[in-house]
Each structure stands twice: as structure tokens, then as C-alpha cells.
Design a protein around this motif. Structure first.
Motif, mmCIF file in Angstrom:
data_model
loop_
_atom_site.group_PDB
_atom_site.id
_atom_site.type_symbol
_atom_site.label_atom_id
_atom_site.label_comp_id
_atom_site.label_asym_id
_atom_site.label_seq_id
_atom_site.Cartn_x
_atom_site.Cartn_y
_atom_site.Cartn_z
ATOM 1 N N GLY A 46 50.444 18.752 34.638
ATOM 2 C CA GLY A 46 49.783 17.613 34.017
ATOM 3 C C GLY A 46 49.721 17.575 32.530
ATOM 4 O O GLY A 46 49.538 18.850 32.131
ATOM 5 N N HIS A 47 50.072 16.626 31.783
ATOM 6 C CA HIS A 47 49.614 16.281 30.389
ATOM 7 C C HIS A 47 50.764 17.206 29.605
ATOM 8 O O HIS A 47 51.849 17.727 30.387
ATOM 9 C CB HIS A 47 48.227 16.648 29.991
ATOM 10 C CG HIS A 47 47.360 15.981 30.959
ATOM 11 N ND1 HIS A 47 46.891 14.747 30.833
ATOM 12 C CD2 HIS A 47 46.611 16.548 32.324
ATOM 13 C CE1 HIS A 47 46.073 14.345 31.974
ATOM 14 N NE2 HIS A 47 45.951 15.331 32.551
ATOM 15 N N GLY A 48 50.188 17.392 28.288
ATOM 16 C CA GLY A 48 51.141 18.327 27.456
ATOM 17 C C GLY A 48 51.279 17.710 26.311
ATOM 18 O O GLY A 48 51.379 16.499 26.040
ATOM 19 N N LYS A 60 41.378 23.636 27.946
ATOM 20 C CA LYS A 60 42.331 22.643 27.636
ATOM 21 C C LYS A 60 43.028 22.610 29.021
ATOM 22 O O LYS A 60 43.810 23.533 29.380
ATOM 23 C CB LYS A 60 43.441 23.127 26.460
ATOM 24 C CG LYS A 60 43.185 22.572 25.361
ATOM 25 C CD LYS A 60 44.325 22.729 24.403
ATOM 26 C CE LYS A 60 43.751 22.593 22.896
ATOM 27 N NZ LYS A 60 44.509 23.340 21.929
ATOM 28 N N GLU A 61 42.987 21.246 29.515
ATOM 29 C CA GLU A 61 43.646 20.830 30.932
ATOM 30 C C GLU A 61 45.230 21.142 31.011
ATOM 31 O O GLU A 61 45.830 21.717 31.848
ATOM 32 C CB GLU A 61 43.494 19.597 31.345
ATOM 33 C CG GLU A 61 43.898 19.203 32.620
ATOM 34 C CD GLU A 61 43.872 17.780 32.897
ATOM 35 O OE1 GLU A 61 43.499 16.969 32.587
ATOM 36 O OE2 GLU A 61 44.256 17.453 34.243
ATOM 37 N N LYS A 62 46.000 21.068 29.617
ATOM 38 C CA LYS A 62 47.146 21.019 29.539
ATOM 39 C C LYS A 62 47.772 22.439 29.698
ATOM 40 O O LYS A 62 48.852 22.543 30.381
ATOM 41 C CB LYS A 62 47.675 20.386 28.446
ATOM 42 C CG LYS A 62 47.428 20.997 27.120
ATOM 43 C CD LYS A 62 48.024 20.295 25.795
ATOM 44 C CE LYS A 62 47.735 20.951 24.553
ATOM 45 N NZ LYS A 62 48.525 20.590 23.514
ATOM 46 N N PHE A 114 50.080 19.239 39.126
ATOM 47 C CA PHE A 114 48.545 20.197 39.066
ATOM 48 C C PHE A 114 47.847 19.641 37.918
ATOM 49 O O PHE A 114 48.084 19.502 36.662
ATOM 50 C CB PHE A 114 49.117 21.478 38.847
ATOM 51 C CG PHE A 114 49.440 22.131 40.066
ATOM 52 C CD1 PHE A 114 48.499 22.502 41.171
ATOM 53 C CD2 PHE A 114 51.016 22.498 40.222
ATOM 54 C CE1 PHE A 114 49.121 22.963 42.368
ATOM 55 C CE2 PHE A 114 51.292 22.905 41.556
ATOM 56 C CZ PHE A 114 50.560 23.246 42.440
ATOM 57 N N HIS A 115 46.476 19.197 37.993
ATOM 58 C CA HIS A 115 45.514 18.711 37.121
ATOM 59 C C HIS A 115 44.209 19.497 37.278
ATOM 60 O O HIS A 115 44.094 20.242 38.191
ATOM 61 C CB HIS A 115 45.424 17.233 37.204
ATOM 62 C CG HIS A 115 46.581 16.493 36.817
ATOM 63 N ND1 HIS A 115 46.532 15.918 35.686
ATOM 64 C CD2 HIS A 115 47.787 16.379 37.341
ATOM 65 C CE1 HIS A 115 47.688 15.227 35.572
ATOM 66 N NE2 HIS A 115 48.466 15.536 36.598
ATOM 67 N N CYS A 116 43.337 19.347 36.068
ATOM 68 C CA CYS A 116 41.958 19.807 36.364
ATOM 69 C C CYS A 116 41.002 18.588 35.998
ATOM 70 O O CYS A 116 41.630 17.635 35.153
ATOM 71 C CB CYS A 116 41.574 20.652 35.333
ATOM 72 S SG CYS A 116 42.480 22.118 35.383
ATOM 73 N N ASP A 117 40.065 18.337 36.705
ATOM 74 C CA ASP A 117 39.157 17.313 36.767
ATOM 75 C C ASP A 117 37.997 17.299 35.730
ATOM 76 O O ASP A 117 37.754 18.459 35.162
ATOM 77 C CB ASP A 117 38.505 17.146 37.900
ATOM 78 C CG ASP A 117 38.541 15.549 38.354
ATOM 79 O OD1 ASP A 117 38.524 14.807 37.469
ATOM 80 O OD2 ASP A 117 38.453 15.225 39.608
ATOM 81 N N ARG A 145 41.554 7.816 34.477
ATOM 82 C CA ARG A 145 41.574 8.988 33.508
ATOM 83 C C ARG A 145 43.067 9.467 33.435
ATOM 84 O O ARG A 145 43.768 9.792 32.234
ATOM 85 C CB ARG A 145 40.657 10.013 33.899
ATOM 86 C CG ARG A 145 39.963 10.851 32.552
ATOM 87 C CD ARG A 145 38.679 11.206 32.644
ATOM 88 N NE ARG A 145 38.705 12.086 34.065
ATOM 89 C CZ ARG A 145 37.575 11.825 35.068
ATOM 90 N NH1 ARG A 145 36.683 10.785 34.760
ATOM 91 N NH2 ARG A 145 37.681 12.398 36.168
ATOM 92 N N GLU A 146 43.473 10.120 34.379
ATOM 93 C CA GLU A 146 44.937 10.594 34.517
ATOM 94 C C GLU A 146 46.032 9.641 34.011
ATOM 95 O O GLU A 146 46.902 9.803 33.436
ATOM 96 C CB GLU A 146 45.090 10.977 35.753
ATOM 97 C CG GLU A 146 44.441 12.172 36.392
ATOM 98 C CD GLU A 146 44.141 13.397 35.669
ATOM 99 O OE1 GLU A 146 44.954 13.574 34.485
ATOM 100 O OE2 GLU A 146 43.816 14.333 36.132
ATOM 101 N N ASN A 147 45.675 8.516 34.156
ATOM 102 C CA ASN A 147 46.659 7.395 33.997
ATOM 103 C C ASN A 147 46.700 7.023 32.333
ATOM 104 O O ASN A 147 47.647 6.397 32.090
ATOM 105 C CB ASN A 147 46.579 5.951 34.758
ATOM 106 C CG ASN A 147 46.987 6.265 35.864
ATOM 107 O OD1 ASN A 147 47.796 7.180 36.386
ATOM 108 N ND2 ASN A 147 46.443 5.419 36.972
HETATM 109 ZN ZN LIG Z 1 45.018 15.449 34.355
#
Ligand SMILES: [Zn+2]
Length: 373
Positions: A46-48, A60-62, A114-117, A145-147
Motif C-alpha cells: 500500500g501507498h508509497g 510510516k505505513e508505506k 498490505f496496509h496498516c490501519d 481513508r485508503e481511497n
Molecule cells: Zn493503507
């Protein structure tokens, strides 16, 4: 007149020919049996890049998503029946639609993101999501949030018929993922139960959510929220190398279990019989029994094939296959023409559209169709 010598040599030649043929037959049969299917697993961190994801309690989630994803891939790559494809391997920005495109292009068998909440409370635990209408407010908030990364993308209005800030646009769900719902749920519940049990995480269950990244793929797809970065204790676990390794190991083991289940079912997944629809295209050559169509959607819903229901595409055709309706655009025996139809469909927003081929009304592979004279 044939001499005894000649007869003998003819016999010898015959035996030799037979032996050669026999060897070829054995070799052929062996290569036939040794032909095994390679399962393509797309892993999506996820993200980046300019989208860091959530920043929890300073984590950092990314970065965490990437580390876990790469570790999962590393383990899976050791399995000779699995091919791993990543949507990103470094800290770069990848649009959500592009992640789906990558998976669709390599004809992935499954897609795992894969993500973190995060949450304003000290909520914690692991949850797995499949695409579906948002069951409750919490899921809706996570999906939003993810979108919301879409807002960081250029031309997002052009690329999605979805505005992450408008609840109204959340109603129209991807038709394509509906077909995969059962398999996605199967994969999700396997991941959820195994990871919770083996890693002793708090169980946040399998849920449905309107995650844009899951809307873009045409294969069984799930999104794992590994835990909450906003929870100090869980955040530390997610940010630790040992935590990441443990999460990756269990995720990889579970994906292998799922692939093994797929292997047992491969026979039933081939060649769906499609009832021949009435052919309205006058350009089809009378001699040809091959037809190409662009599948733009598939759904349990019976939708009127009016152009306003299909982003203004005209002459959309609906065919019932089992419990599903498949929606096709274009109908021609000319492969170059169907590619034009495909581009048109993609241009108006059916980015996951693909070409289907039919022989006498029965679905065959495009490859097979192109080989047919
Ligand atoms: Zn995420």
C-alpha cells in the motif's frame, strides 16, 4: 522380385520407425503430464512515494507495507508453482488503477494488498477486506481513508468514476469483482484465521469495504490491514523487523495453502459454456465461426443494456452464464477490430475490460481463436 534380404531390411526399417514413433510418443506424453500451471500472485504494498499512508504513532505505513510485502514475496518465490509480481518494490508512487492494471496484465490468479490501519482510539487488531458494499460506518471510514490517495493522483476525475469524498459515489460497486466474491472471501477468511491464530492478533474479522484498489482487479483480491499504527504497542510490533518477518511468514504460508486449494479445483475453472447470443453484426463473414467480444462487466444483477448504464457505450450485449450476467461490447470476427472496441471500452473507464473469444457460441481462449483458420 523381393529377396529375403530385402524383406528383412524392410522389417528392420519398420521396427526402427515404430521405435522412433514410440519414443516420441513417450516423450510427448511426459511433457504433457509435466506441464504444470504456474500461479501468479500479485503482491501490493500500500501507498508509497508522495503518499506515506497513515503515520500512526510516528511509524510510516508505506515503509512497513513495503517491507512486509517484499518479505512475503521472498518466501513465495521459493515455491516453484508460484510466480510473484509486485506493484512496487521501492518507495515510489503508484496510482490505484495502475496497481489493478499490473495484476490484470499478468493475468494474476490472486491479488493481495498490505496496509496498516489507523484510528483516533487505541483500537488494535488485524482485519482482512474484500470488495463489497460498506457494511458499517467503520468500514466506510477505512475505505475512504485508503481511497483518499486518489486525490494525490493527477487526472483522478478522468481515471475513476469515484470521488472519495462523496458518499454517493460509493454506491456503484465494481461489477467485475462480484464474480470473484466467493473466492475472495475464501482467501480472506484463510488469511484472517491463520494470521490471527498463529500470530495471536486481535481478530477484527473479514469485512467488506469499497476499496478502490480492489475495484480495479479482475481476479480474487483481498486487502489486509495488518494492525493499527496508532496503537502504540501494535505500532511498535508492526514497525519491528521481527514483527514484519512473522507477519510475512504467516501470510506467505497462507497464500501457499490457498494456491494448493486452487490446484485441486483447476479442472472446474476451465471453459465456461456460454449460450450463443443472437448475432447482429452484419460484417461477420459467413464462413467464420469465431467471434470476438469485449467483456466489460459481469454481475449477478440483470442490468438493462441501455447506453446510459454503460458509460454511453452502445449495443452492449447481456449473456446469462450460470448465476451471472456478462456484459459484452463489440461483436466481430476481426481481431484488429475487437482491439479497437477494447480501447474504446478502456477509454470510457472499463479499464479491466478484456477480449473474449467464441467458437460457434462457445467460449474458447483467444489464443485458440487466433489459431483457428
Ligand atoms: Zn493503507
Amino acid at each position: 522380385m523381393t529377396s529375403l534380404q530385402d524383406t528383412k531390411s524392410i522389417f528392420k526399417t519398420k521396427v526402427l520407425c515404430f521405435l522412433v514413433l514410440f519414443v516420441f510418443f513417450i516423450a510427448g506424453a511426459e511433457s504433457l503430464f509435466s506441464q504444470r500451471k504456474i500461479y501468479t500472485v500479485v503482491l501490493d504494498a500500500g501507498h508509497g512515494g508522495r503518499d506515506p499512508g497513515n503515520l500512526g504513532s510516528g511509524f510510516k505505513e508505506k515503509d512497513i507495507a513495503l517491507k512486509v510485502t517484499l518479505a512475503v514475496g521472498k518466501i513465495l518465490s521459493k515455491n516453484k508453482d508460484i510466480r510473484v509480481v509486485y506493484t512496487r518494490t521501492k518507495d515510489n508512487f503508484v496510482e490505484l488503477w495502475k496497481r489493478g492494471d499490473i495484476a490484470n496484465d499478468v493475468k494474476a490468479d490472486l491479488f493481495v494488498s498490505f496496509h496498516c490501519d489507523s484510528h483516533t482510539s487505541q483500537a488494535y487488531g488485524l482485519g482482512t477486506f474484500v470488495l463489497g458494499a460498506n457494511g458499517n460506518k467503520t468500514n466506510l471510514e477505512i475505505a475512504k481513508r485508503e481511497n483518499s490517495v486518489i486525490l494525490l493522483e493527477k487526472d483522478y476525475k478522468q481515471n475513476y468514476d469515484y470521488d472519495p469524498n462523496s458518499p454517493a459515489s460509493i454506491i456503484g460497486l465494481s461489477l467485475l469483482q462480484e464474480e470473484n466474491l466467493e473466492q475472495s472471501l475464501q482467501l480472506a477468511s484463510l488469511i484472517q484465521t491463520q494470521m490471527v491464530k498463529k500470530l495471536k492478533r486481535h481478530n477484527r474479522e473479514v469485512k467488506m469495504g469499497n476499496f478502490q484498489v480492489l475495484r480495479e482487479t479482475i481476479m480474487p483480491s483481498v486487502l489486509v490491514e495488518l494492525g493499527f499504527l496508532t496503537n502504540k504497542k501494535e505500532g511498535r510490533y508492526l514497525n519491528s523487523r521481527s514483527g514484519q518477518q512473522a507477519l510475512a511468514k504467516t501470510a506467505a504460508e497462507t497464500i501457499v495453502t490457498y494456491v494448493n486449494q486452487l490446484k485441486l479445483n483447476t479442472v472446474s475453472q476451465t471453459n465456461t459454456r456460454v449460450v450463443a447470443p443472437v448475432n447482429t453484426d452484419k460484417t461477420i463473414k459467413a464462413t467464420s465461426n469465431i467471434t470476438f467480444k469485449v467483456q466489460i462487466a459481469s454481475s449477478k444483477k440483470n442490468i438493462e443494456t441501455k447506453s446510459y448504464n454503460f458509460k454511453r457505450l452502445k449495443n452492449v450485449e447481456r449473456v446469462k452464464v450460470g448465476a451471472y450476467y456478462k456484459y459484452y461490447y463489440g461483436n466481430t470476427s476481426d481481431y484488429s477490430k475487437i482491439k479497437t472496441f477494447l480501447n474504446e471500452a478502456k477509454k470510457v473507464g472499463y479499464r479491466s475490460a478484456f477480449i473474449s473469444a467464441f467458437k460457434n457460441g462457445e467460449k474458447i481462449s483467444v489464443k485458440e481463436a487466433l489459431k483457428t483458420p
